[in-house]
Write a protein that holds these residues in place. Structure first.
Motif, PDB file in Angstrom:
ATOM      1  N   ARG A 163      25.751 -11.627 -24.971  1.00 33.48           N
ATOM      2  CA  ARG A 163      24.370 -11.316 -25.378  1.00 33.48           C
ATOM      3  C   ARG A 163      23.375 -12.213 -24.655  1.00 33.48           C
ATOM      4  O   ARG A 163      22.311 -11.756 -24.240  1.00 33.48           O
ATOM      5  CB  ARG A 163      24.210 -11.453 -26.886  1.00 33.48           C
ATOM      6  CG  ARG A 163      22.793 -11.060 -27.373  1.00 33.48           C
ATOM      7  CD  ARG A 163      22.734 -11.022 -28.882  1.00 33.48           C
ATOM      8  NE  ARG A 163      21.411 -10.818 -29.388  1.00 33.48           N
ATOM      9  CZ  ARG A 163      20.913  -9.651 -29.763  1.00 33.48           C
ATOM     10  NH1 ARG A 163      21.636  -8.551 -29.649  1.00 33.48           N
ATOM     11  NH2 ARG A 163      19.689  -9.562 -30.265  1.00 33.48           N
ATOM     12  N   ALA A 164      23.714 -13.485 -24.489  1.00 33.05           N
ATOM     13  CA  ALA A 164      22.821 -14.399 -23.765  1.00 33.05           C
ATOM     14  C   ALA A 164      22.585 -13.904 -22.344  1.00 33.05           C
ATOM     15  O   ALA A 164      21.445 -13.893 -21.868  1.00 33.05           O
ATOM     16  CB  ALA A 164      23.408 -15.805 -23.754  1.00 33.05           C
ATOM     17  N   ASN A 165      23.642 -13.480 -21.685  1.00 34.40           N
ATOM     18  CA  ASN A 165      23.484 -12.985 -20.315  1.00 34.40           C
ATOM     19  C   ASN A 165      22.719 -11.666 -20.274  1.00 34.40           C
ATOM     20  O   ASN A 165      21.880 -11.462 -19.390  1.00 34.40           O
ATOM     21  CB  ASN A 165      24.848 -12.859 -19.644  1.00 34.40           C
ATOM     22  CG  ASN A 165      25.363 -14.211 -19.210  1.00 34.40           C
ATOM     23  OD1 ASN A 165      24.823 -14.812 -18.316  1.00 34.40           O
ATOM     24  ND2 ASN A 165      26.365 -14.710 -19.906  1.00 34.40           N
ATOM     25  N   LEU A 166      22.983 -10.771 -21.199  1.00 35.78           N
ATOM     26  CA  LEU A 166      22.251  -9.502 -21.251  1.00 35.78           C
ATOM     27  C   LEU A 166      20.759  -9.722 -21.449  1.00 35.78           C
ATOM     28  O   LEU A 166      19.934  -8.974 -20.921  1.00 35.78           O
ATOM     29  CB  LEU A 166      22.786  -8.615 -22.371  1.00 35.78           C
ATOM     30  CG  LEU A 166      24.090  -7.887 -22.129  1.00 35.78           C
ATOM     31  CD1 LEU A 166      24.483  -7.089 -23.370  1.00 35.78           C
ATOM     32  CD2 LEU A 166      24.008  -6.968 -20.921  1.00 35.78           C
ATOM     33  N   SER A 167      20.404 -10.748 -22.213  1.00 33.38           N
ATOM     34  CA  SER A 167      18.999 -10.981 -22.535  1.00 33.38           C
ATOM     35  C   SER A 167      18.155 -11.296 -21.304  1.00 33.38           C
ATOM     36  O   SER A 167      16.933 -11.205 -21.345  1.00 33.38           O
ATOM     37  CB  SER A 167      18.861 -12.090 -23.576  1.00 33.38           C
ATOM     38  OG  SER A 167      19.146 -13.355 -23.013  1.00 33.38           O
ATOM     39  N   TYR A 168      18.794 -11.648 -20.194  1.00 34.79           N
ATOM     40  CA  TYR A 168      18.061 -11.882 -18.951  1.00 34.79           C
ATOM     41  C   TYR A 168      17.702 -10.571 -18.256  1.00 34.79           C
ATOM     42  O   TYR A 168      16.841 -10.544 -17.387  1.00 34.79           O
ATOM     43  CB  TYR A 168      18.868 -12.776 -18.007  1.00 34.79           C
ATOM     44  CG  TYR A 168      18.789 -14.228 -18.408  1.00 34.79           C
ATOM     45  CD1 TYR A 168      17.711 -15.010 -18.003  1.00 34.79           C
ATOM     46  CD2 TYR A 168      19.757 -14.797 -19.220  1.00 34.79           C
ATOM     47  CE1 TYR A 168      17.619 -16.336 -18.389  1.00 34.79           C
ATOM     48  CE2 TYR A 168      19.673 -16.119 -19.604  1.00 34.79           C
ATOM     49  CZ  TYR A 168      18.603 -16.881 -19.190  1.00 34.79           C
ATOM     50  OH  TYR A 168      18.503 -18.193 -19.590  1.00 34.79           O
ATOM     51  N   TYR A 169      18.344  -9.478 -18.654  1.00 26.29           N
ATOM     52  CA  TYR A 169      18.138  -8.196 -17.990  1.00 26.29           C
ATOM     53  C   TYR A 169      17.466  -7.148 -18.857  1.00 26.29           C
ATOM     54  O   TYR A 169      16.737  -6.299 -18.353  1.00 26.29           O
ATOM     55  CB  TYR A 169      19.486  -7.649 -17.490  1.00 26.29           C
ATOM     56  CG  TYR A 169      20.175  -8.623 -16.579  1.00 26.29           C
ATOM     57  CD1 TYR A 169      19.747  -8.818 -15.276  1.00 26.29           C
ATOM     58  CD2 TYR A 169      21.244  -9.385 -17.038  1.00 26.29           C
ATOM     59  CE1 TYR A 169      20.369  -9.737 -14.444  1.00 26.29           C
ATOM     60  CE2 TYR A 169      21.869 -10.299 -16.212  1.00 26.29           C
ATOM     61  CZ  TYR A 169      21.433 -10.473 -14.923  1.00 26.29           C
ATOM     62  OH  TYR A 169      22.042 -11.382 -14.104  1.00 26.29           O
ATOM     63  N   VAL A 170      17.737  -7.172 -20.147  1.00 28.17           N
ATOM     64  CA  VAL A 170      17.158  -6.192 -21.068  1.00 28.17           C
ATOM     65  C   VAL A 170      16.780  -6.890 -22.368  1.00 28.17           C
ATOM     66  O   VAL A 170      17.354  -7.918 -22.719  1.00 28.17           O
ATOM     67  CB  VAL A 170      18.140  -5.031 -21.376  1.00 28.17           C
ATOM     68  CG1 VAL A 170      18.476  -4.242 -20.125  1.00 28.17           C
ATOM     69  CG2 VAL A 170      19.416  -5.532 -22.039  1.00 28.17           C
ATOM     70  N   ASP A 171      15.833  -6.292 -23.063  1.00 20.91           N
ATOM     71  CA  ASP A 171      15.488  -6.799 -24.388  1.00 20.91           C
ATOM     72  C   ASP A 171      16.471  -6.213 -25.388  1.00 20.91           C
ATOM     73  O   ASP A 171      16.683  -4.989 -25.412  1.00 20.91           O
ATOM     74  CB  ASP A 171      14.060  -6.389 -24.768  1.00 20.91           C
ATOM     75  CG  ASP A 171      13.018  -7.125 -23.945  1.00 20.91           C
ATOM     76  OD1 ASP A 171      13.272  -8.286 -23.585  1.00 20.91           O
ATOM     77  OD2 ASP A 171      11.955  -6.537 -23.668  1.00 20.91           O
ATOM     78  N   PRO A 172      17.087  -7.052 -26.215  1.00 18.09           N
ATOM     79  CA  PRO A 172      18.036  -6.536 -27.207  1.00 18.09           C
ATOM     80  C   PRO A 172      17.348  -5.570 -28.167  1.00 18.09           C
ATOM     81  O   PRO A 172      16.165  -5.713 -28.474  1.00 18.09           O
ATOM     82  CB  PRO A 172      18.518  -7.773 -27.943  1.00 18.09           C
ATOM     83  CG  PRO A 172      18.073  -8.943 -27.142  1.00 18.09           C
ATOM     84  CD  PRO A 172      16.934  -8.491 -26.293  1.00 18.09           C
ATOM     85  N   ALA A 173      18.108  -4.588 -28.653  1.00 17.40           N
ATOM     86  CA  ALA A 173      17.572  -3.602 -29.577  1.00 17.40           C
ATOM     87  C   ALA A 173      17.280  -4.210 -30.945  1.00 17.40           C
ATOM     88  O   ALA A 173      16.408  -3.740 -31.665  1.00 17.40           O
ATOM     89  CB  ALA A 173      18.551  -2.431 -29.718  1.00 17.40           C
ATOM     90  N   ASP A 174      18.011  -5.256 -31.319  1.00 17.14           N
ATOM     91  CA  ASP A 174      17.811  -5.891 -32.619  1.00 17.14           C
ATOM     92  C   ASP A 174      17.567  -7.381 -32.424  1.00 17.14           C
ATOM     93  O   ASP A 174      17.842  -7.939 -31.369  1.00 17.14           O
ATOM     94  CB  ASP A 174      18.996  -5.644 -33.545  1.00 17.14           C
ATOM     95  CG  ASP A 174      20.333  -5.992 -32.891  1.00 17.14           C
ATOM     96  OD1 ASP A 174      20.352  -6.443 -31.733  1.00 17.14           O
ATOM     97  OD2 ASP A 174      21.374  -5.810 -33.545  1.00 17.14           O
ATOM     98  N   ASP A 175      17.029  -8.005 -33.461  1.00 15.19           N
ATOM     99  CA  ASP A 175      16.758  -9.437 -33.353  1.00 15.19           C
ATOM    100  C   ASP A 175      18.074 -10.224 -33.440  1.00 15.19           C
ATOM    101  O   ASP A 175      19.092  -9.708 -33.897  1.00 15.19           O
ATOM    102  CB  ASP A 175      15.766  -9.893 -34.434  1.00 15.19           C
ATOM    103  CG  ASP A 175      16.332  -9.776 -35.826  1.00 15.19           C
ATOM    104  OD1 ASP A 175      16.890 -10.782 -36.310  1.00 15.19           O
ATOM    105  OD2 ASP A 175      16.231  -8.687 -36.419  1.00 15.19           O
ATOM    106  N   ASP A 176      18.018 -11.462 -32.988  1.00 19.59           N
ATOM    107  CA  ASP A 176      19.230 -12.286 -32.913  1.00 19.59           C
ATOM    108  C   ASP A 176      19.891 -12.491 -34.268  1.00 19.59           C
ATOM    109  O   ASP A 176      21.120 -12.462 -34.372  1.00 19.59           O
ATOM    110  CB  ASP A 176      18.909 -13.647 -32.284  1.00 19.59           C
ATOM    111  CG  ASP A 176      18.573 -13.546 -30.795  1.00 19.59           C
ATOM    112  OD1 ASP A 176      18.897 -12.510 -30.173  1.00 19.59           O
ATOM    113  OD2 ASP A 176      17.987 -14.507 -30.268  1.00 19.59           O
TER     114      ASP A 176
END
Length: 190
Positions: A163-176
């Protein structure tokens, strides 16, 4: 603030501004207001300085693991694991820039790997510690004994890393917090 602390602070600042490749010892020394020779008096090489930034300036997993160990057998195990999951996510998110820079340079990766081996540290240790906590909660019948503690710890930490790595490319659909609670619920599902 002592010289060593100034150097570590400067290294963190320079890494954030220029990345690992651009974070030369010359640039770090200039930002710290010292000579490169003084930098090398406190750190034998760039790798040890990077490790100091990781261990001393980023949100540490050690205190989060300590809180998790101290809470063992008390309160809601899901709440404790969720809090730890959020701490691990924060660590991986902030460490990603340094990790990516290290991995992008094979010789730096090898030197960093050697240094971790010599110091007895590495990214596997929080996974092992988390597995011990999970196993302890299994012994207390607070987590299903059929769950493989090592696999569960690896999956939880791997999910945080991912998730940390994905957050550099897309905004997560839900909050942390929602995500962390869902990961822990899935892990603990009986």
């Amino acid at each position: 603030m002592g010289t060593r602390e100034r150097i570590v602070d400067a290294a963190e600042q320079v890494i954030r501004e220029f990345g690992i490749v651009g974070a030369t010892t010359k640039r770090i020394a200039a930002a710290a207001g010292c000579s490169e020779a003084l930098l090398y008096k406190h750190f034998p090489g760039k790798e040890s300085l990077l490790l100091a930034v990781l261990l001393e300036r980023l949100p540490a997993l050690g205190p989060a693991l300590t809180r998790l160990r101290l809470a063992a057998g008390t309160g809601d195990v899901a709440d404790h694991l969720t809090a730890f999951t959020l701490a691990a996510l924060e660590f991986y998110t902030r460490a990603a820039g340094i990790a990516a820079g290290v991995l992008a340079d094979p010789s730096l990766t090898e030197r960093f790997r050697t240094m971790l081996a010599r110091s007895g540290s590495g990214p596997h240790l929080p996974i092992l510690a988390l597995a011990d906590v999970i196993a302890g909660e299994q012994d207390r019948d607070r987590i299903d004994r059929k769950i493989d503690a090592g696999a569960a710890a690896s999956m939880l930490m791997g999910a945080c890393f991912h998730r940390a790595n994905l957050s550099y490319y897309v905004d997560p659909a839900d909050d942390d917090a929602t995500w962390a609670a869902a990961i822990v619920r899935t892990l603990l599902r009986r």
